[in-house]
Design an enzyme around this catalytic site. Sequence first.
Site, PDB file in Angstrom:
ATOM      1  N   GLU A   1       0.806  -1.210   0.000  1.00  0.00           N
ATOM      2  CA  GLU A   1       0.000   0.000   0.000  1.00  0.00           C
ATOM      3  C   GLU A   1       0.843   1.265   0.000  1.00  0.00           C
ATOM      4  O   GLU A   1       0.471   2.268  -0.619  1.00  0.00           O
ATOM      5  CB  GLU A   1      -0.952   0.007   1.204  1.00  0.00           C
ATOM      6  CG  GLU A   1      -2.041  -1.063   1.134  1.00  0.00           C
ATOM      7  CD  GLU A   1      -1.539  -2.469   1.403  1.00  0.00           C
ATOM      8  OE1 GLU A   1      -0.422  -2.622   1.946  1.00  0.00           O
ATOM      9  OE2 GLU A   1      -2.255  -3.433   1.072  1.00  0.00           O
TER      10      GLU A   1
ATOM     11  N   HIS B   1     -11.629  -5.079   8.889  1.00  0.00           N
ATOM     12  CA  HIS B   1     -12.360  -4.817   7.649  1.00  0.00           C
ATOM     13  C   HIS B   1     -13.599  -3.946   7.903  1.00  0.00           C
ATOM     14  O   HIS B   1     -14.426  -3.801   7.011  1.00  0.00           O
ATOM     15  CB  HIS B   1     -12.812  -6.125   6.990  1.00  0.00           C
ATOM     16  CG  HIS B   1     -11.705  -6.956   6.413  1.00  0.00           C
ATOM     17  ND1 HIS B   1     -10.764  -7.575   7.194  1.00  0.00           N
ATOM     18  CD2 HIS B   1     -11.401  -7.271   5.132  1.00  0.00           C
ATOM     19  CE1 HIS B   1      -9.934  -8.249   6.406  1.00  0.00           C
ATOM     20  NE2 HIS B   1     -10.287  -8.070   5.166  1.00  0.00           N
TER      21      HIS B   1
HETATM   22  C1  LIG Z   1      -1.784  -4.733   4.385  1.00  0.00           C
HETATM   23  C2  LIG Z   1      -2.830  -5.548   3.721  1.00  0.00           C
HETATM   24  N1  LIG Z   1      -3.178  -5.253   2.456  1.00  0.00           N
HETATM   25  C3  LIG Z   1      -4.157  -5.945   1.836  1.00  0.00           C
HETATM   26  C4  LIG Z   1      -4.798  -6.965   2.478  1.00  0.00           C
HETATM   27  C5  LIG Z   1      -5.909  -7.726   1.778  1.00  0.00           C
HETATM   28  N2  LIG Z   1      -5.440  -9.055   1.418  1.00  0.00           N
HETATM   29  C6  LIG Z   1      -5.694 -10.112   2.204  1.00  0.00           C
HETATM   30  S1  LIG Z   1      -4.950 -11.489   1.666  1.00  0.00           S
HETATM   31  C7  LIG Z   1      -4.295 -10.707   0.323  1.00  0.00           C
HETATM   32  C8  LIG Z   1      -3.399 -11.473  -0.618  1.00  0.00           C
HETATM   33  C9  LIG Z   1      -2.253 -12.067   0.089  1.00  0.00           C
HETATM   34  O1  LIG Z   1      -1.511 -12.923  -0.742  1.00  0.00           O
HETATM   35  P1  LIG Z   1      -0.219 -13.662  -0.205  1.00  0.00           P
HETATM   36  O2  LIG Z   1       0.613 -12.742   0.608  1.00  0.00           O
HETATM   37  O3  LIG Z   1       0.440 -14.311  -1.341  1.00  0.00           O
HETATM   38  O4  LIG Z   1      -0.764 -14.739   0.817  1.00  0.00           O
HETATM   39  P2  LIG Z   1      -1.918 -15.824   0.659  1.00  0.00           P
HETATM   40  O5  LIG Z   1      -3.188 -15.168   1.062  1.00  0.00           O
HETATM   41  O6  LIG Z   1      -1.931 -16.301  -0.752  1.00  0.00           O
HETATM   42  O7  LIG Z   1      -1.565 -16.902   1.615  1.00  0.00           O
HETATM   43  C10 LIG Z   1      -4.673  -9.369   0.321  1.00  0.00           C
HETATM   44  C11 LIG Z   1      -4.297  -8.404  -0.722  1.00  0.00           C
HETATM   45  C12 LIG Z   1      -4.397  -7.246   3.803  1.00  0.00           C
HETATM   46  N3  LIG Z   1      -4.964  -8.238   4.512  1.00  0.00           N
HETATM   47  N4  LIG Z   1      -3.417  -6.527   4.392  1.00  0.00           N
END
Ligand SMILES: Cc1ncc(C[n+]2csc(CCOP(=O)(O)OP(=O)(O)O)c2C)c(N)n1
Lengths: 362, 326
Positions: free
Chosen positions: B60, B129
């Site tokens: 972000e 959220h």
């Molecule tokens: C700081 C932040 N930005 C955005 C989100 C929303 N979000 C939740 S999971 C996700 C994707 C995460 O992908 P990854 O790090 O590859 O882990 P995975 O969920 O695939 O295990 C996002 C964008 C969040 N939880 N925290």
Amino acid sequence: MRTSASFEIKYLQYLDEKAKPANDLPDFAKDPKILIQLYKDMQFVRILDKRTVALQRIGKMHTYPASLGQEAVGVGSGSSLQEGDVLIPYYRGTATMIAKGIKPHEILQYWGGDERGSDYKDKNCKEDFPIAVPIATQMLHAAGVATAIKLRKQKGRAVLTEIGEGGTSEGEFYEALNVAGVWDLPLVFIINNNQWAISVPTELQTRAETFAQKGIAAGIECLQVDGNDVIAVKDATTRALDKARTGGGPTVIEAICYRLSDHTTADDASRYNDPKVHEDAWKKEPIKRLQDYLLASGGALAEELESAEEECKALVEKEIQIYLKFMEEDHQPPEAMFDYLFAELPERTRVQRDEAIRRGSK
Amino acid sequence: MATLTLIEAVTLAMEHELARDKDVVLLGEDVGLNGGVFRATDGLQEKFGVDRVIDTPLAEAMIAGLSVGMAGQGMKPVAEMQFMGFVFPAFNQIATAAARMRNRTRGRLSMPLVFRMPYGGGIHAPEHHSESTEALFAHLPGLRVVIPSNPSRAYGLLLAAIRDPDPVIFLEPKRIYRIEKHEIEDDGEAYPLDTCFIDREGDDITLVSWGAMMHETLKAADKLSEDGISAEVIDVATISPLDSATILDSVEKTGRCVVIQEAPRAGGIASEIAAEIAEKGLLSLLAPVCRVAGYDTIMPYARMEGQYMPSVERITDEVQKVMQFK
Ligand SMILES: Cc1ncc(C[n+]2csc(CCOP(=O)(O)OP(=O)(O)O)c2C)c(N)n1
């Protein structure tokens, strides 16, 4: 020009995609009892996930992130933790958390929307952090816990934290790696590379060949492991934790697997994934891999594994029932909104607490 | 003319501006192929290509910092923060760069950018959220903070936000993303920023709110009218900079005011509105200005969020108290 630095990233795998073993299996993997336990732990999480997603579909669970296809990452790393170690988990850490000793029904309570799910009751889990949802924040918490351990010269303790590969794009991830490197912190970073950050594939996250090598820039030892091979994950994590506990500093482990589920129950992966790739990934999944090896090596009989699976089903059902009963019968009173804000409630908040009680009891 | 929900109106406004102005680009996490986790950018990458609707790496601070840089070049980034709860890594960029660039350069550089983000409670979402932290942004001079309360306003205000030469925080109350539909003509007609909307005229009391809480507020006004209380209802829409004049005019007429916000009570926009009235409208008041707000506590998780959210009943109770004040 001369070369100032060069590096290579090793990839660790003991069971290949056909479940054929390498000839130098680590000692623990020579004991079928341990392997059967790992098999059970993975089955447990898979069955739990399936039940939990089904609960979400009938309105008895809120948004839930399954670990499907990633069970070996969590079980392999979590089962390497010892008493005195600290776990700083993220939202897809169900398998790791359970392996650490956090109760499955506590995890369900959290995702069911109840704060009490983070009040871990197991005596081994009293210092573990709650599930991190803001991505990469947990990396720095882990570095902080490791700093406390290091400053107090506590021997034999280490910290484990996890993040998705997408999360390694966040600044806080790099900041944590950096400080862990400079200060030689007793810390193990697991990168669960399940190929997806919701809909965003790895090639849109990094131009680097591996996620592991992000540790190189911080001067941290790093490696890749086959995240579908629980033996490799456990071996790498065990060694990294041992190193951390004995003053050897941090390690980054990238475990490569595939997210076989939607991102969460709120997601629909069919909008963006390629069904062919998805199907291929099923051929490499971790539970089948270990099962094939156990059967082929004579470590377990088919009946044994079947009864192990039945046992897991019963154990999952018990946890689900604890959760469902809790949701049915055990509601927090309105004042719970206020009672954990501060050690002592400020007068101003007390007035609001009274109002909430008055309104809640109507 | 189409019949659209609030989120569809958001999509339509972005689509309109992408087509109209080649400097407009959308960026964020999952905004491309996936169309955003709420589908706000659904179909837009397909229509405008990967250079106009950009899936970024997951970071972000990066999204906000990139937007600042692009805006410095005269582009008009419309960046999505997936949820308001995840804006905090970007806060540094928003506070120390986006909000201040025009002032720092004495007008040489400006920041024609928009940060959109879904916010607020009531959809049983996971931890982080559901918060309403609009006041954190409103406290930063140099930023506009705009919140639509219905589909038409989402369309008109987002058009205005994208065209505005200064940074806008555009907060989308996700609880009402799909609660109602409006007939919307895609005529590119923007609504004014920095202006409150009077949604209902009345004589006895002024109810002031914004975002999702407008729905509870309007319902409360209905209930009150059954009891013979005529409420004027104002949608603040741009919570910063605040259009105090419209509110003060109304209070001059009614003599009473209740401000309703979902955010915690302390240090919120309702407090700012009450202070404005106390300073500039004291003599028209027949009763103290009162606030109905969330409690000063961490937003509870899904099971208890209903206990936190200001309800129609809390609003009508407060109004009755104010009406009976002597
Ligand atoms: C700081 C932040 N930005 C955005 C989100 C929303 N979000 C939740 S999971 C996700 C994707 C995460 O992908 P990854 O790090 O590859 O882990 P995975 O969920 O695939 O295990 C996002 C964008 C969040 N939880 N925290």
